[in-house]
Design an enzyme around this catalytic site. Structure first.
Site, short mmCIF file in Angstrom:
data_model
loop_
_atom_site.label_atom_id
_atom_site.label_comp_id
_atom_site.label_asym_id
_atom_site.label_seq_id
_atom_site.Cartn_x
_atom_site.Cartn_y
_atom_site.Cartn_z
N ALA A 158 0.85 -1.19 0.00
CA ALA A 158 0.00 0.00 0.00
C ALA A 158 0.88 1.24 0.00
O ALA A 158 1.86 1.32 0.74
CB ALA A 158 -0.89 -0.02 1.23
N GLN A 182 -4.94 -6.33 -6.22
CA GLN A 182 -5.18 -7.00 -4.94
C GLN A 182 -6.42 -6.40 -4.27
O GLN A 182 -6.56 -5.19 -4.15
CB GLN A 182 -3.99 -6.87 -3.98
CG GLN A 182 -4.24 -7.80 -2.80
CD GLN A 182 -3.27 -7.64 -1.64
OE1 GLN A 182 -3.04 -6.53 -1.19
NE2 GLN A 182 -2.73 -8.74 -1.16
N CYS A 203 -3.29 -8.56 6.40
CA CYS A 203 -3.11 -7.26 7.04
C CYS A 203 -3.09 -7.38 8.58
O CYS A 203 -4.03 -7.90 9.17
CB CYS A 203 -4.25 -6.34 6.60
SG CYS A 203 -4.06 -4.68 7.21
N LYS A 234 -3.24 -14.33 -0.59
CA LYS A 234 -1.97 -14.03 0.10
C LYS A 234 -2.30 -13.92 1.58
O LYS A 234 -3.22 -13.20 1.96
CB LYS A 234 -1.41 -12.72 -0.43
CG LYS A 234 -0.13 -12.28 0.29
CD LYS A 234 0.57 -11.17 -0.51
CE LYS A 234 1.78 -10.64 0.21
NZ LYS A 234 1.42 -9.74 1.33
N GLY A 291 8.71 -13.26 2.40
CA GLY A 291 9.26 -12.81 3.68
C GLY A 291 10.77 -12.82 3.69
O GLY A 291 11.40 -13.86 3.55
N ASP A 292 11.34 -11.60 3.78
CA ASP A 292 12.79 -11.43 4.00
C ASP A 292 13.66 -11.84 2.82
O ASP A 292 14.75 -12.38 3.00
CB ASP A 292 13.24 -12.20 5.25
CG ASP A 292 12.53 -11.71 6.51
OD1 ASP A 292 11.94 -10.62 6.45
OD2 ASP A 292 12.57 -12.41 7.52
N GLY A 340 8.82 -8.00 -1.34
CA GLY A 340 8.26 -6.71 -0.94
C GLY A 340 9.34 -5.69 -0.64
O GLY A 340 9.91 -5.06 -1.54
N ARG A 341 9.70 -5.57 0.64
CA ARG A 341 10.58 -4.48 1.08
C ARG A 341 11.94 -4.47 0.38
O ARG A 341 12.54 -3.41 0.23
CB ARG A 341 10.76 -4.55 2.60
CG ARG A 341 9.47 -4.25 3.37
CD ARG A 341 9.58 -4.69 4.82
NE ARG A 341 9.76 -6.14 4.90
CZ ARG A 341 10.18 -6.78 5.99
NH1 ARG A 341 10.44 -6.11 7.08
NH2 ARG A 341 10.30 -8.11 5.97
C1 LIG Z 1 4.72 -0.43 3.07
C2 LIG Z 1 4.08 -1.78 2.99
C3 LIG Z 1 2.79 -1.91 2.52
C4 LIG Z 1 2.20 -3.18 2.41
N1 LIG Z 1 0.95 -3.30 1.87
C5 LIG Z 1 0.44 -4.53 1.63
C6 LIG Z 1 -0.79 -4.69 0.94
O1 LIG Z 1 -1.43 -3.71 0.52
N2 LIG Z 1 -1.25 -5.96 0.74
C7 LIG Z 1 -0.57 -7.06 1.19
O2 LIG Z 1 -1.02 -8.20 0.99
N3 LIG Z 1 0.60 -6.93 1.83
C8 LIG Z 1 1.12 -5.70 2.04
N4 LIG Z 1 2.34 -5.58 2.64
C9 LIG Z 1 3.10 -6.81 2.99
C10 LIG Z 1 4.00 -7.22 1.83
O3 LIG Z 1 3.24 -7.53 0.69
C11 LIG Z 1 4.84 -8.45 2.22
O4 LIG Z 1 3.98 -9.51 2.50
C12 LIG Z 1 5.71 -8.20 3.44
O5 LIG Z 1 6.37 -6.94 3.35
C13 LIG Z 1 6.74 -9.32 3.62
O6 LIG Z 1 7.55 -9.43 2.49
P1 LIG Z 1 9.04 -8.79 2.44
O7 LIG Z 1 9.81 -9.36 3.60
O8 LIG Z 1 9.57 -9.18 1.12
O9 LIG Z 1 8.86 -7.31 2.61
C14 LIG Z 1 2.92 -4.33 2.81
C15 LIG Z 1 4.23 -4.18 3.29
C16 LIG Z 1 4.82 -2.95 3.38
C17 LIG Z 1 6.24 -2.85 3.89
#
Ligand SMILES: Cc1cc2nc3c(=O)[nH]c(=O)nc-3n(C[C@H](O)[C@H](O)[C@H](O)COP(=O)(O)O)c2cc1C
Length: 410
Positions: free
Chosen positions: A39, A103, A134, A176, A239-240, A262-263
């Site tokens: 988001a 999504q 969420c 998800k 994740g990570d 993601g991040r």
């Molecule tokens: C800023 C931010 C916004 C996120 N918004 C959503 C979202 O809208 N929908 C969702 O399913 N996950 C959302 N997530 C979670 C990510 O999709 C992901 O599952 C989570 O960051 C873990 O993955 P990563 O370790 O690669 O970051 C968000 C994460 C972050 C950091």
């Protein structure tokens, strides 16, 4: 993005692909990589720079076919059905974006069905992902997000509604989710089974509980377990993943069919080039100079201006990306602070011009964790939520409000 410096150690290149293409319903995703919905981040502008990087990475590695899958930031079903201007803007895609992935966050089957019907018949969506991850207290307190799969019937009926409407347009639906509410209340295995029985095309697991939020580490062993349980459709691990090597390690350790990132790509869209290359069996990695990073940042801001239709809004939006783009580079606090207050593209250009373009990629200092972290917490839930896996009447009323309080994903 094709101009980005490719620092390589090509000696170890095998050229053998690590995984077959990812099949999500009718879509064949050549590089088994998914941009995680985020988001406030994964809008049309950000997806575009990630796509450009991923495509360049695929081309460089000699692979052909469709690029990775880039999922839109979450939109709530209710806002979509009401056609709020914000939700309509959120579901925008570029002309050349295929598949058009959206999504949805949903808490009731009827609104889910309407939203999916609208996306499929009127808005040209090609893929719909349902968000059950969420962890935001405002949302879980009403039984939404990561709290929802605890209520088995409700979860199943939302998924069923989405799949059945999606099927009418041959649009695959995926879910998800997180591992559960906390370690004592895990939901991922039974929720995944229910979702697969209802016909989803893939299951993605962020291997943290809601209680962990973004703290600690994702428990990849849960992805492995899920992969052992679910054999009918692809299992995607999340994740990570901070580097292409992390992605390969996740696949190796869990046997998952693809990764969701993601991040790790915040301020680093070229990670998609690294990921495409790694899955194609090459060790080519993009290591941009500061000049190249500045050019990417500038392009991101320009694309945001088009997305928001407003330069100031775009500049406000790009501010949160600055620290991520500059992570590890020797740019002083004065320039960082000025960039974090930027209010026009001209000002951005002037500031970027003061950076030394030849500064090489700083290596380790730029790698690793970025974005949200935080600490674990008690998950706020509706009263008696954990007492039963069925929904009672009071809880039903509360869940109905859960959608109105969504502000963030996760
Ligand atoms: C800023 C931010 C916004 C996120 N918004 C959503 C979202 O809208 N929908 C969702 O399913 N996950 C959302 N997530 C979670 C990510 O999709 C992901 O599952 C989570 O960051 C873990 O993955 P990563 O370790 O690669 O970051 C968000 C994460 C972050 C950091």
């Amino acid at each position: 993005m094709t101009t980005l410096t490719e620092a390589t150690d090509t000696a170890a290149t095998t050229g053998e692909r690590v995984l077959p293409p990812l099949r999500i319903g009718r879509h064949v995703i050549e590089s088994p990589v998914v941009l995680a919905p985020m988001a406030g981040v994964t809008n049309r502008a950000f997806r575009r720079i990630c796509r450009e990087a991923g495509d360049a990475g695929l081309a460089a590695s000699g692979a052909t076919g469709a690029h990775s899958l880039y999922v839109n930031e979450m939109v709530t079903s209710r806002a979509l059905v009401e056609r709020t201007p914000e939700s309509m803007r959120l579901i925008e895609h570029d002309e050349d974006e295929v598949p058009r992935s959206v999504q949805l966050y949903s808490v009731d089957p009827a609104t889910t069905a309407k939203a999916v019907r609208m996306l499929v018949t009127e808005e040209g969506a090609d893929h719909i992902d349902l968000n059950f991850g969420c962890p935001v207290p405002k949302v879980t307190r009403k039984g939404g997000g990561a709290a929802l799969p605890w209520k088995r019937d409700l979860f199943r009926s939302i998924v069923a509604a989405a799949v059945s409407e999606g099927a009418k347009g041959d649009v695959p639906v995926t879910v998800k989710m997180r591992a559960g509410i906390d370690d004592e209340h895990l939901t991922y295995l039974d929720a995944a089974r229910a979702a697969v029985d209802e016909g989803v095309a893939a299951v993605a697991l962020h291997a943290r509980t809601a209680s962990q939020a973004y703290s600690g580490t994702a428990d990849w062993s849960r992805i492995r377990l899920l992969k052992q349980e679910i054999t009918e459709v692809p299992v995607l691990g999340n994740g990570d993943i901070w580097s292409a090597e992390d992605a390969l390690a996740m696949v190796e350790q869990t046997g998952c069919d693809g990764v969701v990132v993601g991040r790790g790509c915040l301020g680093r869209p070229w990670l998609f080039a690294d990921l495409a290359a790694a899955f194609a069996g090459t060790t080519v990695r993009v290591r941009p100079t500061l000049g190249e990073v500045g050019a990417t940042l500038r392009r991101h801001a320009e694309l945001l201006t088009d997305f928001h239709g407003d330069e100031l809004k775009a500049c406000r939006d790009i501010r949160k990306h600055i620290a991520w783009y500059l992570k590890g580079f020797p740019a002083g606090s004065r320039i960082r602070n000025q960039l974090a207050l930027v209010d026009s593209l001209t000002a951005l250009d002037e500031l970027i011009a003061t950076l030394d373009p030849d500064t090489p990629w700083p290596g380790e200092a730029a790698e690793g964790q970025r974005g949200r972290a935080g600490s674990s917490r008690v998950v706020h839930l509706p009263e008696n939520w954990l007492a039963s896996r069925e929904l009672d009447e009071d809880q039903q009323a509360q869940v109905a409000q859960a959608e109105q309080s969504v502000v963030d994903g996760g």
